[in-house]
Design a protein around this motif. Structure first.
Motif, PDB file in Angstrom:
ATOM      1  N   LEU A  23       0.831  -1.208   0.000  1.00  0.00           N
ATOM      2  CA  LEU A  23       0.000   0.000   0.000  1.00  0.00           C
ATOM      3  C   LEU A  23       0.862   1.253   0.000  1.00  0.00           C
ATOM      4  N   TYR A  24       1.904   1.243   0.822  1.00  0.00           N
ATOM      5  CA  TYR A  24       2.793   2.402   0.875  1.00  0.00           C
ATOM      6  C   TYR A  24       3.493   2.621  -0.460  1.00  0.00           C
ATOM      7  N   GLU A  25       3.906   1.541  -1.107  1.00  0.00           N
ATOM      8  CA  GLU A  25       4.580   1.665  -2.398  1.00  0.00           C
ATOM      9  C   GLU A  25       3.633   2.246  -3.450  1.00  0.00           C
ATOM     10  N   ALA A  26       2.360   1.879  -3.370  1.00  0.00           N
ATOM     11  CA  ALA A  26       1.372   2.439  -4.296  1.00  0.00           C
ATOM     12  C   ALA A  26       1.249   3.944  -4.101  1.00  0.00           C
ATOM     13  N   VAL A  27       1.267   4.385  -2.846  1.00  0.00           N
ATOM     14  CA  VAL A  27       1.194   5.819  -2.556  1.00  0.00           C
ATOM     15  C   VAL A  27       2.413   6.535  -3.135  1.00  0.00           C
ATOM     16  N   ILE A  28       3.602   5.975  -2.922  1.00  0.00           N
ATOM     17  CA  ILE A  28       4.830   6.595  -3.414  1.00  0.00           C
ATOM     18  C   ILE A  28       4.816   6.665  -4.940  1.00  0.00           C
ATOM     19  N   CYS A  29       4.339   5.601  -5.588  1.00  0.00           N
ATOM     20  CA  CYS A  29       4.273   5.592  -7.052  1.00  0.00           C
ATOM     21  C   CYS A  29       3.320   6.660  -7.565  1.00  0.00           C
ATOM     22  N   LEU A  30       2.182   6.803  -6.920  1.00  0.00           N
ATOM     23  CA  LEU A  30       1.228   7.834  -7.327  1.00  0.00           C
ATOM     24  C   LEU A  30       1.795   9.233  -7.114  1.00  0.00           C
ATOM     25  N   LEU A  31       2.541   9.418  -6.023  1.00  0.00           N
ATOM     26  CA  LEU A  31       3.198  10.705  -5.795  1.00  0.00           C
ATOM     27  C   LEU A  31       4.174  11.019  -6.922  1.00  0.00           C
ATOM     28  N   ARG A  32       4.982  10.015  -7.296  1.00  0.00           N
ATOM     29  CA  ARG A  32       5.954  10.223  -8.364  1.00  0.00           C
ATOM     30  C   ARG A  32       5.255  10.545  -9.687  1.00  0.00           C
ATOM     31  N   GLU A  33       4.165   9.864  -9.944  1.00  0.00           N
ATOM     32  CA  GLU A  33       3.519   9.977 -11.252  1.00  0.00           C
ATOM     33  C   GLU A  33       2.755  11.281 -11.435  1.00  0.00           C
ATOM     34  N   GLY A  34       2.102  11.753 -10.378  1.00  0.00           N
ATOM     35  CA  GLY A  34       1.251  12.914 -10.575  1.00  0.00           C
ATOM     36  C   GLY A  34       1.213  13.916  -9.453  1.00  0.00           C
ATOM     37  N   GLY A  35       2.072  13.733  -8.443  1.00  0.00           N
ATOM     38  CA  GLY A  35       2.073  14.675  -7.337  1.00  0.00           C
ATOM     39  C   GLY A  35       1.044  14.338  -6.272  1.00  0.00           C
ATOM     40  N   TYR A  36       1.034  15.148  -5.237  1.00  0.00           N
ATOM     41  CA  TYR A  36       0.178  14.884  -4.083  1.00  0.00           C
ATOM     42  C   TYR A  36      -1.298  14.850  -4.449  1.00  0.00           C
ATOM     43  N   ASP A  37      -1.713  15.742  -5.335  1.00  0.00           N
ATOM     44  CA  ASP A  37      -3.136  15.818  -5.682  1.00  0.00           C
ATOM     45  C   ASP A  37      -3.607  14.575  -6.430  1.00  0.00           C
ATOM     46  N   SER A  38      -2.672  13.821  -7.011  1.00  0.00           N
ATOM     47  CA  SER A  38      -3.070  12.609  -7.743  1.00  0.00           C
ATOM     48  C   SER A  38      -3.288  11.425  -6.814  1.00  0.00           C
ATOM     49  N   VAL A  39      -2.870  11.546  -5.565  1.00  0.00           N
ATOM     50  CA  VAL A  39      -3.059  10.463  -4.604  1.00  0.00           C
ATOM     51  C   VAL A  39      -4.477  10.551  -4.040  1.00  0.00           C
ATOM     52  N   THR A  40      -5.248   9.513  -4.254  1.00  0.00           N
ATOM     53  CA  THR A  40      -6.593   9.433  -3.692  1.00  0.00           C
ATOM     54  C   THR A  40      -6.776   8.069  -3.055  1.00  0.00           C
ATOM     55  N   MET A  41      -7.679   8.003  -2.123  1.00  0.00           N
ATOM     56  CA  MET A  41      -7.974   6.709  -1.512  1.00  0.00           C
ATOM     57  C   MET A  41      -8.481   5.739  -2.574  1.00  0.00           C
ATOM     58  N   GLU A  42      -9.268   6.251  -3.502  1.00  0.00           N
ATOM     59  CA  GLU A  42      -9.802   5.402  -4.562  1.00  0.00           C
ATOM     60  C   GLU A  42      -8.676   4.871  -5.448  1.00  0.00           C
ATOM     61  N   GLY A  43      -7.715   5.740  -5.764  1.00  0.00           N
ATOM     62  CA  GLY A  43      -6.609   5.327  -6.610  1.00  0.00           C
ATOM     63  C   GLY A  43      -5.731   4.278  -5.952  1.00  0.00           C
ATOM     64  N   VAL A  44      -5.426   4.475  -4.677  1.00  0.00           N
ATOM     65  CA  VAL A  44      -4.625   3.484  -3.950  1.00  0.00           C
ATOM     66  C   VAL A  44      -5.374   2.167  -3.860  1.00  0.00           C
ATOM     67  N   ALA A  45      -6.660   2.222  -3.588  1.00  0.00           N
ATOM     68  CA  ALA A  45      -7.474   1.005  -3.483  1.00  0.00           C
ATOM     69  C   ALA A  45      -7.484   0.239  -4.799  1.00  0.00           C
ATOM     70  N   ALA A  46      -7.642   0.974  -5.905  1.00  0.00           N
ATOM     71  CA  ALA A  46      -7.694   0.322  -7.208  1.00  0.00           C
ATOM     72  C   ALA A  46      -6.355  -0.299  -7.573  1.00  0.00           C
ATOM     73  N   ARG A  47      -5.278   0.406  -7.276  1.00  0.00           N
ATOM     74  CA  ARG A  47      -3.952  -0.077  -7.647  1.00  0.00           C
ATOM     75  C   ARG A  47      -3.551  -1.310  -6.851  1.00  0.00           C
ATOM     76  N   THR A  48      -4.014  -1.410  -5.638  1.00  0.00           N
ATOM     77  CA  THR A  48      -3.597  -2.509  -4.755  1.00  0.00           C
ATOM     78  C   THR A  48      -4.688  -3.553  -4.552  1.00  0.00           C
ATOM     79  N   LYS A  49      -5.847  -3.337  -5.221  1.00  0.00           N
ATOM     80  CA  LYS A  49      -6.989  -4.242  -5.040  1.00  0.00           C
ATOM     81  C   LYS A  49      -7.355  -4.369  -3.555  1.00  0.00           C
TER      82      LYS A  49
END
Length: 217
Positions: A23-49
């Motif tokens: 889960l933490y790695e998914a957050v870090i990847c989303l931060l790298r890809e699109g910045g803080y605003d791109s991190v959402t609970m929905e996005g982390v949930a989808a990426r990690t199932k």
């Protein structure tokens, strides 16, 4: 929320360490890809199932989740560098910076933007991302003073970490000037070492350090 509180909240969960790391790695990847605003609970949930309800139960809010993810990464890139000389240490830091630039530039960009725009994250970002790197660079300078390579009263000492990290921050803005992997090595040799009045030999070993006014260290 402090990093300690975020970590405490994580420990209350029944998630395995492996699942937390995912889960933490998914957050870090989303931060790298699109910045803080791109991190959402929905996005982390989808990426990690992972169920979104699990994320809210575990961390409550996005800032708490991001803080916890950054807290887990609390390990300075430059920690552990100790070549026996200041020149060697700074050149090794430059080499590591060059080799990790492509991977970490996006994260540094996201962190920098979030630092300015989100006061609720500022303390956590300083603690988890910025201060460990500053501490590692400051430690190199402190060892150099102890070895007699560097004068303790050299006014440039306090500017080394900010300049070093600042160069990493703006390097991408000047890609027309700083396009190759030797940029940070050149920066160390041409800017940092002269400011510290330390002369490297061609082999990279530190020669006699010079103080202002020509006095010995």
């Amino acid at each position: 929320m402090s990093t300690q509180a975020a970590t405490a909240a994580a420990r209350r969960s029944k998630l395995t360490p492996e699942r937390e790391a995912e889960l933490y790695e998914a957050v870090i990847c989303l931060l790298r890809e699109g910045g803080y605003d791109s991190v959402t609970m929905e996005g982390v949930a989808a990426r990690t199932k992972c169920g979104k309800a699990t994320l809210y139960r575990q961390w409550g809010t996005k800032p708490r989740l991001v803080t916890a993810a950054l807290d887990k990464r609390r390990c300075a890139v430059f920690t552990g560098i100790d070549t026996g000389s200041l020149v060697g240490d700074l050149r090794e830091a430059a080499r590591i910076a060059a080799t990790s630039r492509d991977r970490d530039a996006e994260l540094m960009e996201a962190v920098s933007q979030a630092y300015i725009a989100h006061p609720d994250l500022r303390a956590a970002l300083r603690e988890t991302v910025i201060e460990p790197e500053v501490a590692a660079l400051d430690a190199m300078l402190a060892r150099a003073v102890e070895r007699g390579e560097l004068a303790a009263d050299n006014p440039a000492i306090g500017f080394v970490a900010p300049c070093f990290l600042g160069m990493l921050r703006i390097e991408r803005l000047f890609e027309d000037r700083f396009a190759d992997a030797e940029t940070m090595r050149t920066f160390v040799d041409a800017v940092i070492l002269p400011a510290l009045k330390v002369r490297p030999s061609h082999g990279g070993a530190t020669e006699e350090a010079e103080r202002s006014g020509g006095s010995e260290v």
